[in-house]
Design a protein around this motif. Structure first.
Motif, PDB file in Angstrom:
ATOM      1  N   SER A 295       0.553  -1.168   0.219  1.00 31.67           N
ATOM      2  CA  SER A 295       0.030  -0.071  -0.187  1.00 31.67           C
ATOM      3  C   SER A 295       1.002   1.100  -0.052  1.00 31.67           C
ATOM      4  O   SER A 295       0.782   2.163  -0.683  1.00 31.67           O
ATOM      5  N   HIS A 298       1.300   1.592  -3.397  1.00 35.89           N
ATOM      6  CA  HIS A 298       0.571   2.628  -4.109  1.00 35.89           C
ATOM      7  C   HIS A 298       0.283   4.368  -3.840  1.00 35.89           C
ATOM      8  O   HIS A 298       0.199   4.616  -5.040  1.00 35.89           O
ATOM      9  N   ASP A 301       2.639   6.328  -5.265  1.00 35.13           N
ATOM     10  CA  ASP A 301       1.868   6.190  -7.064  1.00 35.13           C
ATOM     11  C   ASP A 301       2.848   5.063  -8.301  1.00 35.13           C
ATOM     12  O   ASP A 301       3.147   4.869  -9.077  1.00 35.13           O
ATOM     13  N   LYS A 303       3.508   1.583  -9.518  1.00 34.94           N
ATOM     14  CA  LYS A 303       3.213   0.312 -11.030  1.00 34.94           C
ATOM     15  C   LYS A 303       3.430  -0.937 -10.904  1.00 34.94           C
ATOM     16  O   LYS A 303       4.891  -1.260 -10.788  1.00 34.94           O
TER      17      LYS A 303
END
Length: 317
Positions: A295, A298, A301, A303
Motif C-alpha cells: 500500500s 501505491h 504511485d 505501478k
DNA sequence: CTAGGGTTAG
C-alpha cells in the motif's frame, strides 16, 4: 585577364557540385546520381531514428540506385525494430546485386541471426566474414561471439573472443551475459578473473551479471565480496540495477536482513525493487509487512504486478 | 550519413 583565371572560375562553379565531405570525385562516377543517393540515405537515417521504419522502407523502394550504406541503414533498422526476416531478406538482396558488405552490414546481420535464432544463417554469414577479411573487426567479432554463445557453442565463442586483437567492455559484458544465460557459472568467474588479470574495470552492467551469477548459484561469500567491492567503487549509489541485483541476491540466499538493508539503500526505488522486496517479505512469512509495503507503494504511485500481493493473501487464508 | 552490452517472477 591573367591566363588561367577562366579555368579557376570554372573550378569554382564546379565546387557547387562538390561531393559531401569525406568523399572525392574519384569515388563518384556520376556526381548527380551519387549525390541523390547520399541525400536519400540521410533522409532514411532520419526516418529510422524517428522509428518510422515503414516510411524508410517506402523511400528505399523508390530509389533507383542504392549503395551499401542504404542497405546497412535498413538492415539495422529492421533488426532493431522487430522485423528480422526483412533484415535478412535485404541482406540477401544486397549480396545478390553485387553490393559488397561492410563492417556495419555484418555486425547488424549477425546480431539479428543471434538474437532471433537464425543460427544456420548466422554461420553462413560467418563464412562471408572470413572470406572478405572482416574477422578482426571489433564490432563484427563481438556480434559473432554473441551468436555462438546463443547457440551454446561456448568453445567457439571463447576462441573468437581470444583471437580479437582488441576488446572493449561491451564484448566482456556479452561474454558474461552469455555464460550467465547458459548457466556456465564457473566459466563466468574464470572470465571475471581474466578481466582482473588484464586490468579491465567492470562497469555496473558487469556487476549485475556477476551478482546475478552469485544469486543463481547461491555463492554467498563471493557475492558478499562483490557487494563490498561495488560499494567501494560506488555503483550502488548510482546504479539502480546493481542495487536491485543485491536485493535479489540476498533474498535468494535467504538472508532476509541483508535483503532489507540492500533495499533501504536503493536511491530511487523503482518497480522492480519494490517487487523484489515484497516477494522477500512474502517468502519470509511477513505477510502483513508485505501488504503494508504494497500500500505504501501505491501511495508513491508505483505501478506493479499484483501477483505477489495475491500470493501473500493466499497464504493468509 | 551506418554497427555492439541491461535488472524481477510468473
Amino acid at each position: 585577364m591573367r591566363p588561367g583565371s577562366r579555368f579557376l572560375s570554372v573550378v569554382r562553379t564546379l565546387t557547387i557540385l562538390a561531393p559531401p565531405k569525406g568523399k572525392t570525385f574519384a569515388s563518384c562516377c556520376d556526381p548527380n546520381l551519387q549525390l541523390g543517393v547520399y541525400y536519400k540515405n540521410e533522409r532514411i537515417n532520419e526516418l529510422i531514428k524517428g522509428r518510422r521504419i515503414q516510411d524508410a522502407q517506402n523511400l528505399f523502394d523508390q530509389m533507383s540506385a542504392r549503395d551499401s550504406i542504404t542497405y546497412n541503414l535498413l538492415i539495422s533498422g529492421h533488426g532493431r525494430y522487430g522485423n528480422p526476416k526483412q533484415a535478412l531478406y535485404l541482406y540477401k538482396e544486397m549480396v545478390s546485386q553485387g553490393i559488397k558488405e561492410t563492417g556495419p552490414t555484418f555486425s547488424s546481420v549477425i546480431t539479428v541471426c543471434g538474437n532471433e535464432g537464425f543460427y544456420a544463417e548466422g554461420v553462413q554469414v560467418h563464412c562471408r566474414v572470413i572470406s572478405l577479411g572482416f574477422g578482426l573487426n571489433l564490432f563484427v567479432g563481438s556480434s559473432l561471439v554473441n551468436l555462438y554463445l546463443r547457440m551454446g557453442l561456448v568453445d567457439v565463442a571463447w576462441k573468437l573472443f581470444d583471437q580479437l586483437p582488441q576488446r572493449n567492455l561491451a564484448v566482456w559484458n556479452l561474454m558474461l551475459n552469455g555464460f550467465l544465460e547458459l548457466g556456465k557459472l564457473e566459466e563466468l568467474f574464470v572470465l571475471h578473473g581474466q578481466m582482473r588479470w588484464e586490468g579491465v574495470e567492470p562497469n555496473g552492467l558487469s556487476f549485475c551479471y556477476l551478482i546475478r551469477a552469485c544469486c543463481n548459484g547461491r555463492f554467498l561469500d563471493q557475492g558478499k565480496q562483490l557487494h563490498c567491492h561495488v560499494i567501494k567503487v560506488g555503483w550502488v549509489e548510482f546504479n539502480d540495477f546493481v542495487a536491485n541485483a543485491l536485493v535479489d541476491f540476498y533474498s535468494a540466499c535467504g538472508i532476509f536482513i541483508d535483503a532489507r538493508k540492500a533495499f533501504l539503500l536503493i536511491p530511487v526505488e523503482d518497480v522492480i525493487s519494490w517487487n523484489s522486496i515484497i516477494s522477500v517479505y512474502a517468502e519470509n512469512d511477513l505477510l502483513f509487512d508485505a501488504i503494508e509495503l504494497f500500500s505504501r507503494m501505491h501511495f508513491w504511485d508505483k505501478k506493479t504486478f499484483h501477483s505477489f500481493l495475491f500470493g501473500a493473501l493466499g497464504l493468509i487464508q
